[in-house]
Design an enzyme around this catalytic site. Structure first.
Site, mmCIF file in Angstrom:
data_model
loop_
_atom_site.group_PDB
_atom_site.id
_atom_site.type_symbol
_atom_site.label_atom_id
_atom_site.label_comp_id
_atom_site.label_asym_id
_atom_site.label_seq_id
_atom_site.Cartn_x
_atom_site.Cartn_y
_atom_site.Cartn_z
ATOM 1 N N HIS A 1 0.828 -1.217 0.000
ATOM 2 C CA HIS A 1 0.000 0.000 0.000
ATOM 3 C C HIS A 1 0.860 1.264 0.000
ATOM 4 C CE1 HIS A 1 -3.850 -2.139 0.825
ATOM 5 N NE2 HIS A 1 -3.045 -2.989 1.433
ATOM 6 N N ASN B 1 -10.254 -2.893 2.478
ATOM 7 C CA ASN B 1 -9.954 -2.906 1.042
ATOM 8 C C ASN B 1 -11.224 -2.669 0.241
ATOM 9 O OD1 ASN B 1 -7.204 -3.401 1.156
ATOM 10 N ND2 ASN B 1 -7.363 -5.596 0.822
ATOM 11 N N HIS C 1 -3.863 1.031 12.091
ATOM 12 C CA HIS C 1 -3.645 -0.230 12.814
ATOM 13 C C HIS C 1 -4.991 -0.773 13.281
ATOM 14 C CE1 HIS C 1 -2.319 -3.250 15.470
ATOM 15 N NE2 HIS C 1 -2.063 -2.533 16.539
HETATM 16 FE FE1 HDE Z 1 -2.404 -4.866 5.507
HETATM 17 N N1 HDE Z 1 -0.611 -4.057 5.949
HETATM 18 N N2 HDE Z 1 -1.739 -6.689 6.044
HETATM 19 N N3 HDE Z 1 -4.156 -5.751 4.873
HETATM 20 N N4 HDE Z 1 -3.091 -3.124 4.860
HETATM 21 C C1 HDE Z 1 -0.277 -2.764 5.797
HETATM 22 O O1 HDE Z 1 0.822 -1.440 7.377
HETATM 23 C C2 HDE Z 1 -0.608 -6.916 6.750
HETATM 24 C C3 HDE Z 1 -4.479 -7.076 4.967
HETATM 25 C C4 HDE Z 1 -4.347 -2.828 4.431
HETATM 26 O O2 HDE Z 1 -3.259 3.370 4.124
HETATM 27 C C5 HDE Z 1 1.048 -2.424 6.406
HETATM 28 O O3 HDE Z 1 1.135 0.785 7.707
HETATM 29 C C6 HDE Z 1 -0.516 -8.311 7.101
HETATM 30 C C7 HDE Z 1 -5.873 -7.280 4.700
HETATM 31 C C8 HDE Z 1 -4.428 -1.446 4.052
HETATM 32 O O4 HDE Z 1 -1.591 3.282 5.519
HETATM 33 C C9 HDE Z 1 1.470 -3.750 7.061
HETATM 34 C C10 HDE Z 1 -1.623 -8.909 6.557
HETATM 35 C C11 HDE Z 1 -6.383 -6.032 4.446
HETATM 36 C C12 HDE Z 1 -3.165 -0.912 4.301
HETATM 37 C C13 HDE Z 1 0.350 -4.672 6.673
HETATM 38 C C14 HDE Z 1 -2.379 -7.887 5.902
HETATM 39 C C15 HDE Z 1 -5.288 -5.095 4.547
HETATM 40 C C16 HDE Z 1 -2.359 -1.974 4.809
HETATM 41 C C17 HDE Z 1 2.036 -1.780 5.462
HETATM 42 C C18 HDE Z 1 -2.003 -10.377 6.593
HETATM 43 C C19 HDE Z 1 -7.812 -5.666 4.070
HETATM 44 C C20 HDE Z 1 -2.713 0.509 4.047
HETATM 45 C C21 HDE Z 1 2.101 -0.319 5.848
HETATM 46 C C22 HDE Z 1 -2.272 -10.852 7.894
HETATM 47 C C23 HDE Z 1 -8.737 -5.842 5.147
HETATM 48 C C24 HDE Z 1 -2.863 1.358 5.271
HETATM 49 C C25 HDE Z 1 1.305 -0.220 7.047
HETATM 50 C C26 HDE Z 1 -2.537 2.791 4.949
HETATM 51 C C27 HDE Z 1 -1.029 -1.829 5.198
HETATM 52 C C28 HDE Z 1 0.333 -5.968 7.052
HETATM 53 C C29 HDE Z 1 -3.578 -8.178 5.199
HETATM 54 C C30 HDE Z 1 -5.483 -3.706 4.311
HETATM 55 C C31 HDE Z 1 2.845 -4.257 6.702
HETATM 56 C C32 HDE Z 1 0.604 -8.957 7.884
HETATM 57 C C33 HDE Z 1 -6.641 -8.600 4.744
HETATM 58 C C34 HDE Z 1 -5.643 -0.733 3.502
HETATM 59 O O5 HDE Z 1 1.526 -3.641 8.458
#
Ligand code: HDE
Length: 718
Positions: free
Chosen positions: A78, A151, A342
């Site tokens: 993202h 999402n 978060h």
């Molecule tokens: Fe994320 N995801 N994600 N994700 N995600 C991040 O956090 C992660 C997942 C989503 O606009 C990171 O600050 C793991 C699902 C959005 O700043 C990180 C897993 C969904 C955004 C991270 C998922 C999301 C992130 C990277 C699997 C939809 C952008 C930068 C368990 C519900 C937030 C950050 C923004 C961002 C980890 C799966 C949505 C690395 C480990 C499912 C919208 O922490």
């Protein structure tokens, strides 16, 4: 006792708080970061006019050092995003289900900051990648920040967080040559997907038009996981969160997406920015799908499995409030880049479930902010600060802003009267839902997670014919870019488990045979000691299906009743018919659409009455893919100039090919004919093409967005 920085929202709301941190150099002197006025910002300190630069030059060193450190690590996923401020207003108290204050009191207007994003690309990548879109909302509630980090697709690729690094490594540019940027059409992604059958459902969504939205403003949002709502009596209900855009859900064509990325890689960012600047504030309704605790096991899928959605036909969505984005950030970096979301930013009345994807995310987000924002004090950055007061015994660390004035930084203490102190539940203290857990410690998945294909099939079955065609084309494109034939074949095998006709059509495009025996999906992505036979039949042959079609899953069924904020290209040049042009322009503006004049030259054109009209773009600076619809007014001189301009003809042909609304008056129709748009006298004009019609008909066509039936016309090149 009060910490100096974190004052109460009652004394100081978010807006004024952010204002405290704003800087504007208007009318001010240039200074160093220490406030020293600078006398010469042109020359470094040298030993003589032609001499060496002196180490003493603290001004030069401060400026260069700051510059050297301007970039921070981009988000691992993202990275490419756009943000906006807004407000959330509740329609009706949800106290029956949750005690969350912002979902109880209709008088409260909760400030929000939203960040939309693509997933795979780097920070500077194009907006129109085929990808899921992030939809993160930070609610600055009076009980603390609540982040709904979702999402634009309601399900996810994987069921367990432990697979996330594998998924992301597979989709990111390949490690040996860092190609391709912001694209899933390559070997490592499809290798992984073809070996992970649990991704089948999400793959259908990403390959559908949902993967190429027209605008962030025209996307649905989903919390994806099942969460809990907890009411004041401590009763829990399951909930899925939804955002429903009031402009409807719309996409572009894939050919268009590729061209938009070249013409304007900031297309979505600009669209959001311009809409808010012009006062066309994007709006979404918050929807709740509530499942009583006792119904947890009533579905033929597991509520804890993030590769499944709850069809709206089974559990209706209740729209409980509206979010309006009404203010652009003042500074991209300070707000959009530094905002830290978060799932664990939660308020009383909302709680987690045991979804293993959700549980893993609860660890990841704080961890990633520590690296990205450089330390444990990222909550003090203005965009991340809550409006409710912050008091605790955490101290120090990198870039600490708060000046804690208390002598004690531990609890219990008697020196400070044991303040700050714990809050009872009645006083708003957070208390995790007391879910009973009595289990063995294992690494395993429930059998209820093993039906990977029913909802992939449900999604495909629920699409309109054009949407199905787009999925076929997307898979042909993506797998066509895969170099290894074994991966292509394995993926076609997976498609047979979703829909036979889909597999045949994709295989045809790839010049492959559909395998009679697809590679057994259970052979991969399972633990080393797994009892493969036990689960295989469950993966591919679910025992029961409660629903075979869900009309709510098709974008064809979304609202198409407004032309608000749609971009309309008016092709006109000197000699344009003023009456026709002005009548349509007036009607478009009244409908909230945004007409732009595209001419053969910049500056001004003269209409047939000799009046000057400002030109917005030329055929060099505009492209049809940046507009939703086009109109060619009459006026012989104008039309003759357009006919002599190859780019103008191409503009029209392309808009036709992309199935957009097209209008023309009088001689303007000649431009359509030159663009090989079939306009035989005796035949009806093709769908969405309005010749000498009423403005209202054209506006209705614009609101209709696309006339996909025109895709079948093979005789129009573009
Ligand atoms: Fe994320 N995801 N994600 N994700 N995600 C991040 O956090 C992660 C997942 C989503 O606009 C990171 O600050 C793991 C699902 C959005 O700043 C990180 C897993 C969904 C955004 C991270 C998922 C999301 C992130 C990277 C699997 C939809 C952008 C930068 C368990 C519900 C937030 C950050 C923004 C961002 C980890 C799966 C949505 C690395 C480990 C499912 C919208 O922490």
């Amino acid at each position: 006792m009060k910490d100096k920085k974190n004052t109460s929202p009652l004394e100081n709301n978010k807006i004024t708080k952010l204002a405290d941190d704003k800087e504007n150099g208007s009318g001010e002197f240039l200074t160093t970061n220490q406030g020293l006025k600078i006398n010469d910002n042109q020359n470094s300190l040298k030993a003589g006019e032609r001499g060496a630069t002196l180490l003493e030059d603290f001004i030069l060193r401060e400026k260069i050092t700051h510059f050297d450190h301007e970039r921070i690590p981009e988000r691992i996923v993202h990275a490419r995003g756009s943000g906006a401020h807004g407000v959330f207003e509740l329609y009706e108290s949800q106290a029956e289900f949750t005690k969350a204050g912002f979902l109880n009191d209709t008088a409260v207007k909760t400030p929000v900051f939203v960040r939309f994003s693509t997933v795979a690309g780097s920070r500077g990548s194009g907006d129109l990648a085929r990808d899921a879109r992030g939809f993160s909302v930070k609610f600055y509630t009076q009980e603390g920040n609540y982040d709904l980090v979702g999402n634009n697709i309601p399900v996810f690729f994987i069921q367990d967080a432990i697979k996330f690094p594998d998924l992301i490594h597979a989709v990111k540019p390949e490690p040996h040559n860092e190609i391709p940027q912001a694209a899933s059409a390559h070997d490592t992604f499809w290798d992984f997907i073809s070996l992970m059958p649990e991704s089948a459902h999400m793959i259908m969504w990403v390959m559908s038009d949902r993967g190429i939205p027209r605008s962030y403003r025209m996307m649905e949002g989903f919390g994806v996981h099942t969460f809990r709502l907890i009411n004041a009596e401590g009763k829990s209900s399951f909930v899925k969160f939804h955002w429903k855009p009031l402009l409807g859900v719309h996409s572009v064509a894939w050919d268009e997406a590729k061209k938009i990325n070249g013409n304007d890689p900031d297309f979505h960012r600009r669209d959001l920015w311009d809409a808010i600047e012009s006062g066309a504030f994007p709006e979404w309704e918050l929807g709740l799908q509530i499942v009583p605790e006792e119904d947890e096991h009533k579905f033929d899928f597991d509520l804890l499995d993030s590769t499944k959605l709850i069809p709206e036909e089974l559990v209706p969505i209740k729209r409980v409030g509206k979010m309006t984005l009404n203010r652009n950030p003042d500074n991209f970096f300070a707000e959009t880049e530094q905002v830290a979301f978060h799932l664990g930013h939660i308020v009383p009345g909302i709680d987690f479930t045991n979804d293993p994807l959700l549980q893993g995310r609860l660890f990841s987000y704080t961890d990633t902010q520590l690296l990205r924002l450089g330390g444990p004090n990222f909550h003090e950055i203005p965009i991340n600060r809550p409006i409710s007061p912050v008091h605790n015994n955490q101290r120090d660390g990198h870039m600490r802003q708060t000046i804690n004035t208390s002598r004690t930084s531990y609890e219990p203490n008697s020196i400070s009267g044991n303040d700050p102190k714990q809050a009872t539940i009645a006083e708003g203290g957070f208390n995790s839902y007391h879910e009973r857990i009595d289990a063995r410690k294992i690494r395993d998945r429930s059998e209820s997670f093993f039906d990977h294909f029913s909802q992939a099939t449900l999604f495909f079955n629920s699409q309109s014919e054009p949407e199905k065609n787009h999925i076929v084309d997307a898979l042909r494109f993506e797998l066509g870019k895969v170099e290894r034939e074994d991966i292509r074949k394995r993926m076609v095998g997976i498609l047979t488990l979703i829909d036979a006709s889909l597999a045949i059509r994709v295989a045809d495009g790839l010049g492959l045979e559909v395998p009679a025996q697809p590679e057994r999906p259970i052979n991969h992505g399972v633990p080393a000691d797994a009892d493969k036979e036990k689960y295989e039949s469950k993966i591919i042959k679910p025992s029961k299906k409660s629903i075979n079609i869900s009309p709510a899953l098709s974008m064809a069924n979304t609202i198409k009743n407004t032309a608000k904020s749609r971009m309309i290209a008016i092709l006109a040049t000197d000699g344009v018919n003023a009456a026709q042009l002005n009548a349509l322009k007036k009607a478009l503006i009244a409908a909230g659409a945004v007409p732009k004049i595209i001419a053969t030259h910049n500056g001004y054109i003269k209409d047939d009455k000799g009046l000057a009209i400002k030109v917005d773009f030329t055929f060099l600076t505009a492209a049809s893919v940046l507009f939703d619809a086009l109109y060619v007014p009459g006026g012989a001189a104008s039309v003759n100039s357009l006919l002599a301009e190859a780019d103008a003809i191409h503009f029209v042909t392309e808009a036709f090919k992309h199935c957009k609304a097209i209008g023309a008056d009088a001689e303007g129709a000649d431009v359509l004919k030159a663009a090989i748009i079939p306009l035989n006298k005796n035949e009806k004009a093709p769908a969405g093409v309005i010749i000498n019609g009423k403005s209202a008909d054209f506006i209705t066509a614009v609101a209709g967005h696309r006339f996909w039936e025109r895709e079948k016309k093979p005789d129009v090149p573009a």
